[in-house]
Design a protein around this motif. Structure first.
Motif, PDB file in Angstrom:
ATOM      1  N   VAL A 100      28.718  37.075  35.921  1.00  0.00           N
ATOM      2  CA  VAL A 100      29.051  35.673  36.207  1.00  0.00           C
ATOM      3  C   VAL A 100      30.551  35.464  36.047  1.00  0.00           C
ATOM      4  O   VAL A 100      31.209  34.819  36.880  1.00  0.00           O
ATOM      5  CB  VAL A 100      28.269  34.723  35.273  1.00  0.00           C
ATOM      6  CG1 VAL A 100      28.769  33.293  35.407  1.00  0.00           C
ATOM      7  CG2 VAL A 100      26.780  34.783  35.585  1.00  0.00           C
ATOM      8  N   GLY A 101      31.111  36.029  34.981  1.00  0.00           N
ATOM      9  CA  GLY A 101      32.555  35.957  34.778  1.00  0.00           C
ATOM     10  C   GLY A 101      33.317  36.663  35.886  1.00  0.00           C
ATOM     11  O   GLY A 101      34.352  36.179  36.355  1.00  0.00           O
ATOM     12  N   GLY A 102      32.802  37.806  36.340  1.00  0.00           N
ATOM     13  CA  GLY A 102      33.428  38.529  37.447  1.00  0.00           C
ATOM     14  C   GLY A 102      33.440  37.706  38.723  1.00  0.00           C
ATOM     15  O   GLY A 102      34.436  37.685  39.461  1.00  0.00           O
ATOM     16  N   ALA A 103      32.337  37.004  38.993  1.00  0.00           N
ATOM     17  CA  ALA A 103      32.271  36.143  40.179  1.00  0.00           C
ATOM     18  C   ALA A 103      33.292  35.010  40.083  1.00  0.00           C
ATOM     19  O   ALA A 103      33.904  34.624  41.093  1.00  0.00           O
ATOM     20  CB  ALA A 103      30.865  35.578  40.323  1.00  0.00           C
ATOM     21  N   GLU A 108      38.572  32.625  41.759  1.00  0.00           N
ATOM     22  CA  GLU A 108      39.962  32.255  41.472  1.00  0.00           C
ATOM     23  C   GLU A 108      40.922  32.983  42.412  1.00  0.00           C
ATOM     24  O   GLU A 108      41.850  32.384  42.960  1.00  0.00           O
ATOM     25  CB  GLU A 108      40.297  32.614  40.024  1.00  0.00           C
ATOM     26  CG  GLU A 108      39.697  31.690  38.995  1.00  0.00           C
ATOM     27  CD  GLU A 108      40.710  30.645  38.537  1.00  0.00           C
ATOM     28  OE1 GLU A 108      41.656  31.003  37.832  1.00  0.00           O
ATOM     29  OE2 GLU A 108      40.527  29.479  38.913  1.00  0.00           O
ATOM     30  N   GLY A 109      40.708  34.292  42.582  1.00  0.00           N
ATOM     31  CA  GLY A 109      41.584  35.072  43.451  1.00  0.00           C
ATOM     32  C   GLY A 109      41.482  34.653  44.901  1.00  0.00           C
ATOM     33  O   GLY A 109      42.495  34.477  45.590  1.00  0.00           O
ATOM     34  N   ILE A 147      37.674  35.324  30.960  1.00  0.00           N
ATOM     35  CA  ILE A 147      36.972  36.385  31.699  1.00  0.00           C
ATOM     36  C   ILE A 147      37.622  37.737  31.423  1.00  0.00           C
ATOM     37  O   ILE A 147      36.929  38.726  31.131  1.00  0.00           O
ATOM     38  CB  ILE A 147      36.994  36.093  33.213  1.00  0.00           C
ATOM     39  CG1 ILE A 147      36.545  34.650  33.501  1.00  0.00           C
ATOM     40  CG2 ILE A 147      36.111  37.083  33.947  1.00  0.00           C
ATOM     41  CD1 ILE A 147      35.204  34.282  32.947  1.00  0.00           C
ATOM     42  N   LEU A 148      38.955  37.800  31.539  1.00  0.00           N
ATOM     43  CA  LEU A 148      39.637  39.067  31.299  1.00  0.00           C
ATOM     44  C   LEU A 148      39.450  39.529  29.849  1.00  0.00           C
ATOM     45  O   LEU A 148      39.242  40.720  29.591  1.00  0.00           O
ATOM     46  CB  LEU A 148      41.125  38.920  31.608  1.00  0.00           C
ATOM     47  CG  LEU A 148      41.468  38.717  33.091  1.00  0.00           C
ATOM     48  CD1 LEU A 148      42.926  38.313  33.257  1.00  0.00           C
ATOM     49  CD2 LEU A 148      41.175  39.967  33.900  1.00  0.00           C
ATOM     50  N   HIS A 240      35.213  44.809  40.633  1.00  0.00           N
ATOM     51  CA  HIS A 240      34.764  45.991  39.884  1.00  0.00           C
ATOM     52  C   HIS A 240      33.652  45.632  38.905  1.00  0.00           C
ATOM     53  O   HIS A 240      32.675  46.382  38.757  1.00  0.00           O
ATOM     54  CB  HIS A 240      35.946  46.605  39.136  1.00  0.00           C
ATOM     55  CG  HIS A 240      35.628  47.917  38.488  1.00  0.00           C
ATOM     56  ND1 HIS A 240      35.398  49.070  39.214  1.00  0.00           N
ATOM     57  CD2 HIS A 240      35.465  48.264  37.179  1.00  0.00           C
ATOM     58  CE1 HIS A 240      35.121  50.062  38.383  1.00  0.00           C
ATOM     59  NE2 HIS A 240      35.158  49.593  37.139  1.00  0.00           N
ATOM     60  N   ILE A 241      33.792  44.475  38.242  1.00  0.00           N
ATOM     61  CA  ILE A 241      32.728  44.017  37.332  1.00  0.00           C
ATOM     62  C   ILE A 241      31.417  43.863  38.090  1.00  0.00           C
ATOM     63  O   ILE A 241      30.352  44.284  37.624  1.00  0.00           O
ATOM     64  CB  ILE A 241      33.125  42.677  36.678  1.00  0.00           C
ATOM     65  CG1 ILE A 241      34.278  42.872  35.693  1.00  0.00           C
ATOM     66  CG2 ILE A 241      31.930  42.059  35.934  1.00  0.00           C
ATOM     67  CD1 ILE A 241      34.862  41.577  35.167  1.00  0.00           C
TER      68      ILE A 241
END
Length: 314
Positions: A100-103, A108-109, A147-148, A240-241
């Protein structure tokens, strides 16, 4: 009495030696875990400077300090208790939460890419007329850092999974503090390098003055490059996550394809195989991140953002 006192001193010395050995073990394990998370640390360092672009020079360090404090709170008060409890009682939940954090990172990007494609000059002009709100900048930076930081702490946790609960706690506290100081110390140096260059440019020594002028001229380009790298890093880390997480959840197709391409590139390029294979994996992860992020941006644009625009119109 004397014998008892000597025995007591022996016991104290033994406890002290055991404690020192434990501290050494914690330090070594923390160093190993930090090195394993180094890739995400680089991403974190690249992402952060973009949050102080357009800010007056005297406010840069205070804002970075606020973001650093938020990052430390993220790691020690939010992420650390959650991942330790989950690793003890619900370890299978770590991967979906991380995805979820990766999404969110992908979103954001992709949103930054979309805004740049829509027209950077208009956005830039607007930013000059309306200086960025510091509280909003700090909140956005701390959200991204969450997230990071979660990725850093989970990678570190995986490296010390065999340790006891209290050892894991001590090691992860050391990792959290060490990486926060490292990342935001480097960020502070980057954003203040132009000020240092300005001082050097006033030197009577030609070589020193030339170096100072070079720093002053080069810093805007470096910050612009870091903004691009930071956006790419969001897509890369987020993608990648998602790739690794989907593989761990039993969805092997996309991860398997990327791994196959990485192995093929590694074998085809000989001595440079490791670097080329890593580049293939990185680009593939970024593409996955951009696709997922674009889908999230599209869904939010058609739902939440449109609803907000309608409410403001009324």
């Amino acid at each position: 009495m004397a014998g008892g006192l000597v025995a007591l001193f022996d016991d104290v010395a033994l406890i002290a030696r055991a404690a020192a050995a434990s501290i050494d073990d914690v330090g070594a394990a923390a160093g190993k875990a930090s090195i394993k998370a180094a890739g995400v640390v680089v991403d974190d360092t690249a992402v952060t400077p973009q949050y102080v672009q357009g800010i007056s020079a005297e406010r840069e360090i205070p804002i970075i300090r606020r973001i650093a404090k938020g990052s430390l709170r993220n790691k020690l008060l939010v992420i650390l208790p959650v991942i330790l409890l989950l690793s003890e009682f619900l370890p299978w939940l770590l991967t979906p939460i991380l995805m979820v954090g990766g999404a969110y990172l992908c979103y954001e990007g992709a949103e930054k890419v979309w805004h740049r494609l829509k027209g950077h000059s208009a956005a830039h002009g607007s930013a000059e007329e309306h200086p960025p709100d510091e509280d909003s900048l700090v909140r956005g930076a701390v959200r991204t850092d969450l997230i990071l930081s979660a990725e850093i702490m989970v990678i570190s946790l995986n490296e010390v999974a065999e340790e006891s609960f209290w050892s894991r706690l001590a090691i992860l506290v050391v990792v959290g503090v060490l990486i926060t100081v490292l990342v935001y110390g480097v960020v502070a140096l980057i954003v203040k390098m132009d000020d240092a260059g300005l001082r050097l440019s006033r030197s009577d020594k030609k070589g020193v003055a030339g170096l100072g002028r070079g720093l002053v001229k080069g810093m805007p380009k470096l910050l612009t490059a870091l903004t691009v790298i930071g956006t790419a890093a969001m897509l890369w880390v987020g993608g990648h996550i998602l790739l690794v997480g989907s593989d761990e959840l039993g969805l092997h197709a996309v991860y398997g394809l990327v791994h196959h391409l990485e192995e093929a590139a590694h074998e085809a390029t000989g001595a440079l195989g490791g670097v080329v294979g890593w580049l293939v994996n990185t680009v593939a992860s970024a593409i996955v991140g951009l696709v997922v992020g674009a889908l999230v941006v599209l869904v939010l644009s058609l739902t939440l953002h449109r609803r907000k625009a309608g409410a403001q119109a009324h």
